[in-house]
Design a protein around this motif. Structure first.
Motif, PDB file in Angstrom:
ATOM      1  N   MET A  77     -12.827  11.926   6.133  1.00  0.00           N
ATOM      2  CA  MET A  77     -12.110  12.679   5.035  1.00  0.00           C
ATOM      3  C   MET A  77     -11.829  12.204   3.660  1.00  0.00           C
ATOM      4  SD  MET A  77      -8.894  13.659   7.760  1.00  0.00           S
ATOM      5  CE  MET A  77      -7.844  14.919   6.787  1.00  0.00           C
ATOM      6  N   VAL A  78     -11.813  10.791   3.646  1.00  0.00           N
ATOM      7  CA  VAL A  78     -11.990  10.199   2.127  1.00  0.00           C
ATOM      8  C   VAL A  78     -13.298  10.597   1.510  1.00  0.00           C
ATOM      9  CG1 VAL A  78     -12.026   7.953   1.042  1.00  0.00           C
ATOM     10  CG2 VAL A  78     -10.369   8.423   2.648  1.00  0.00           C
ATOM     11  N   LEU A  79     -14.252  10.547   2.130  1.00  0.00           N
ATOM     12  CA  LEU A  79     -15.555  10.969   1.266  1.00  0.00           C
ATOM     13  C   LEU A  79     -15.609  12.258   1.071  1.00  0.00           C
ATOM     14  CD1 LEU A  79     -18.343   9.040   3.805  1.00  0.00           C
ATOM     15  CD2 LEU A  79     -17.661   8.553   1.310  1.00  0.00           C
ATOM     16  N   THR A  80     -14.787  13.184   1.773  1.00  0.00           N
ATOM     17  CA  THR A  80     -14.868  14.677   1.235  1.00  0.00           C
ATOM     18  C   THR A  80     -13.829  14.856   0.323  1.00  0.00           C
ATOM     19  OG1 THR A  80     -15.117  15.446   3.656  1.00  0.00           O
ATOM     20  CG2 THR A  80     -14.428  16.954   2.153  1.00  0.00           C
ATOM     21  N   ALA A  81     -12.749  14.118   0.285  1.00  0.00           N
ATOM     22  CA  ALA A  81     -11.885  14.138  -0.862  1.00  0.00           C
ATOM     23  C   ALA A  81     -12.407  13.590  -2.113  1.00  0.00           C
ATOM     24  CB  ALA A  81     -10.444  13.357  -0.386  1.00  0.00           C
ATOM     25  N   ILE A  82     -13.534  12.559  -1.881  1.00  0.00           N
ATOM     26  CA  ILE A  82     -13.743  12.050  -3.189  1.00  0.00           C
ATOM     27  C   ILE A  82     -14.893  13.298  -3.877  1.00  0.00           C
ATOM     28  CG2 ILE A  82     -15.746  10.378  -4.046  1.00  0.00           C
ATOM     29  CD1 ILE A  82     -14.495   8.316  -2.081  1.00  0.00           C
ATOM     30  N   VAL A  83     -15.441  13.978  -3.187  1.00  0.00           N
ATOM     31  CA  VAL A  83     -16.483  15.054  -3.481  1.00  0.00           C
ATOM     32  C   VAL A  83     -15.435  16.161  -3.890  1.00  0.00           C
ATOM     33  CG1 VAL A  83     -18.307  16.662  -2.738  1.00  0.00           C
ATOM     34  CG2 VAL A  83     -18.331  14.595  -1.850  1.00  0.00           C
ATOM     35  N   ILE A  84     -14.644  16.410  -3.486  1.00  0.00           N
ATOM     36  CA  ILE A  84     -13.643  17.642  -3.930  1.00  0.00           C
ATOM     37  C   ILE A  84     -13.349  17.195  -5.270  1.00  0.00           C
ATOM     38  CG2 ILE A  84     -11.541  18.709  -3.799  1.00  0.00           C
ATOM     39  CD1 ILE A  84     -12.366  18.796  -0.449  1.00  0.00           C
TER      40      ILE A  84
ATOM     41  N   LEU B  47       0.934  -1.218   0.007  1.00  0.00           N
ATOM     42  CA  LEU B  47       0.036   0.003  -0.008  1.00  0.00           C
ATOM     43  C   LEU B  47       0.669   1.332   0.061  1.00  0.00           C
ATOM     44  CD1 LEU B  47      -2.930  -1.134   2.367  1.00  0.00           C
ATOM     45  CD2 LEU B  47      -3.017  -0.927  -0.210  1.00  0.00           C
ATOM     46  N   VAL B  48       1.921   1.267   0.699  1.00  0.00           N
ATOM     47  CA  VAL B  48       2.706   2.349   0.669  1.00  0.00           C
ATOM     48  C   VAL B  48       3.512   2.738  -0.625  1.00  0.00           C
ATOM     49  CG1 VAL B  48       5.039   3.223   1.798  1.00  0.00           C
ATOM     50  CG2 VAL B  48       3.032   2.121   3.208  1.00  0.00           C
ATOM     51  N   VAL B  49       4.012   1.490  -1.383  1.00  0.00           N
ATOM     52  CA  VAL B  49       4.390   1.777  -2.709  1.00  0.00           C
ATOM     53  C   VAL B  49       3.587   2.111  -3.624  1.00  0.00           C
ATOM     54  CG1 VAL B  49       5.468   0.402  -4.453  1.00  0.00           C
ATOM     55  CG2 VAL B  49       6.323  -0.039  -2.094  1.00  0.00           C
ATOM     56  N   ALA B  50       2.174   1.718  -3.643  1.00  0.00           N
ATOM     57  CA  ALA B  50       0.993   2.117  -4.498  1.00  0.00           C
ATOM     58  C   ALA B  50       0.725   3.658  -4.278  1.00  0.00           C
ATOM     59  CB  ALA B  50      -0.075   1.285  -4.054  1.00  0.00           C
ATOM     60  N   ILE B  51       0.804   4.269  -2.889  1.00  0.00           N
ATOM     61  CA  ILE B  51       0.539   5.362  -2.689  1.00  0.00           C
ATOM     62  C   ILE B  51       1.418   6.390  -3.248  1.00  0.00           C
ATOM     63  CG2 ILE B  51       0.418   7.206  -0.878  1.00  0.00           C
ATOM     64  CD1 ILE B  51      -0.785   5.129   0.892  1.00  0.00           C
TER      65      ILE B  51
ATOM     66  N   PHE C  57      -4.531  14.680 -11.740  1.00  0.00           N
ATOM     67  CA  PHE C  57      -5.259  15.300 -10.434  1.00  0.00           C
ATOM     68  C   PHE C  57      -5.774  13.931 -10.025  1.00  0.00           C
ATOM     69  CE2 PHE C  57      -8.784  16.862  -8.274  1.00  0.00           C
ATOM     70  CZ  PHE C  57      -8.010  17.798  -7.337  1.00  0.00           C
ATOM     71  N   ILE C  58      -6.789  13.040 -10.923  1.00  0.00           N
ATOM     72  CA  ILE C  58      -7.350  11.846 -10.391  1.00  0.00           C
ATOM     73  C   ILE C  58      -6.502  11.138  -9.581  1.00  0.00           C
ATOM     74  CG2 ILE C  58      -8.746  10.204 -10.917  1.00  0.00           C
ATOM     75  CD1 ILE C  58     -10.021  11.767 -13.351  1.00  0.00           C
ATOM     76  N   LEU C  59      -5.346  10.509 -10.312  1.00  0.00           N
ATOM     77  CA  LEU C  59      -4.224   9.935  -9.466  1.00  0.00           C
ATOM     78  C   LEU C  59      -3.907  10.288  -8.041  1.00  0.00           C
ATOM     79  CD1 LEU C  59      -2.055   8.832 -12.616  1.00  0.00           C
ATOM     80  CD2 LEU C  59      -3.832   7.513 -11.395  1.00  0.00           C
ATOM     81  N   ILE C  60      -3.677  11.752  -7.938  1.00  0.00           N
ATOM     82  CA  ILE C  60      -3.232  12.073  -6.692  1.00  0.00           C
ATOM     83  C   ILE C  60      -4.391  12.077  -5.762  1.00  0.00           C
ATOM     84  CG2 ILE C  60      -2.691  14.664  -5.698  1.00  0.00           C
ATOM     85  CD1 ILE C  60      -0.921  15.313  -7.895  1.00  0.00           C
ATOM     86  N   GLY C  61      -5.581  12.381  -6.225  1.00  0.00           N
ATOM     87  CA  GLY C  61      -6.692  12.412  -5.452  1.00  0.00           C
ATOM     88  C   GLY C  61      -6.886  10.666  -4.800  1.00  0.00           C
ATOM     89  N   ASN C  62      -6.788   9.857  -5.830  1.00  0.00           N
ATOM     90  CA  ASN C  62      -6.746   8.417  -5.270  1.00  0.00           C
ATOM     91  C   ASN C  62      -5.597   8.023  -4.423  1.00  0.00           C
ATOM     92  OD1 ASN C  62      -9.268   7.957  -6.484  1.00  0.00           O
ATOM     93  ND2 ASN C  62      -8.071   7.193  -8.550  1.00  0.00           N
ATOM     94  N   GLY C  63      -4.507   8.767  -4.595  1.00  0.00           N
ATOM     95  CA  GLY C  63      -3.425   8.449  -3.548  1.00  0.00           C
ATOM     96  C   GLY C  63      -3.681   8.897  -2.380  1.00  0.00           C
ATOM     97  N   ALA C  64      -4.175  10.133  -2.212  1.00  0.00           N
ATOM     98  CA  ALA C  64      -4.535  10.854  -0.931  1.00  0.00           C
ATOM     99  C   ALA C  64      -5.595   9.946  -0.080  1.00  0.00           C
ATOM    100  CB  ALA C  64      -4.934  12.197  -1.210  1.00  0.00           C
TER     101      ALA C  64
END
Length: 156
Positions: A77-84, A10-14, A37-44
């Motif tokens: 926080m993940v739900l909020t990040a998904i919306v953003i 998971l750390v390597v994937a992030i 941007f989508i990749l950074i959002g999924n990483g976050a």
């Protein structure tokens, strides 16, 4: 004692998501910027879940012992990040579509100020003239005597 170390996969994937996302954000094409941007959002999102610790029971007092409860904050926080991420994805898609309609491509062009700075940098010229650094032979009193009187009473 409970092991709280994250899974190395998971750390390597992030890290891979963030590195690839930043690389794509630096491109000129809005489509690549959008994918970055989508990749950074999924990483976050993945980072939030990994940082939240191990999975546990629902955080409801009386149903789950306190030591077995999961932390609900990373999930919120993940739900909020998904919306953003979704909102910014829609915005960038609209910009790319409009650029495609107007210009036939989605490349971001340099503006006039960028071109001017590049030309000045090629000539190794300053970007602005610093009038304070030029030495004048006049004193401040001489400059004040030459100054225009805007009050209209003729006294300088």
């Amino acid at each position: 004692m409970i092991d709280m170390s994250p899974n190395i996969v998971l750390v390597v994937a992030i890290g891979a998501l963030f590195i690839t996302g930043v690389y794509l954000l630096l491109e000129r094409s809005l489509t690549r910027v959008l994918i970055g941007f989508i990749l950074i959002g999924n990483g976050a999102n993945l980072l939030f879940l990994v940082a939240g610790g191990r999975a546990g029971g629902p955080p409801i007092i009386g149903q789950t012992p306190v030591e077995d409860m999961s932390d609900p904050l990373p999930q919120a926080m993940v739900l909020t990040a998904i919306v953003i991420t979704l909102a910014l994805t829609a915005f960038i898609l609209a910009m790319a579509y409009r650029s495609w309609q107007l210009h036939g491509h989605d490349e971001v062009q340099d503006d006039l100020e960028d071109r001017r700075i590049v030309r000045l940098a090629a000539k190794n010229a300053p970007t602005y003239n610093d009038t304070d650094s030029i030495e004048d032979s006049e004193t401040i009193d001489e400059q004040a005597a030459e100054a225009r009187d805007e009050t209209g009473n003729g006294v300088a």
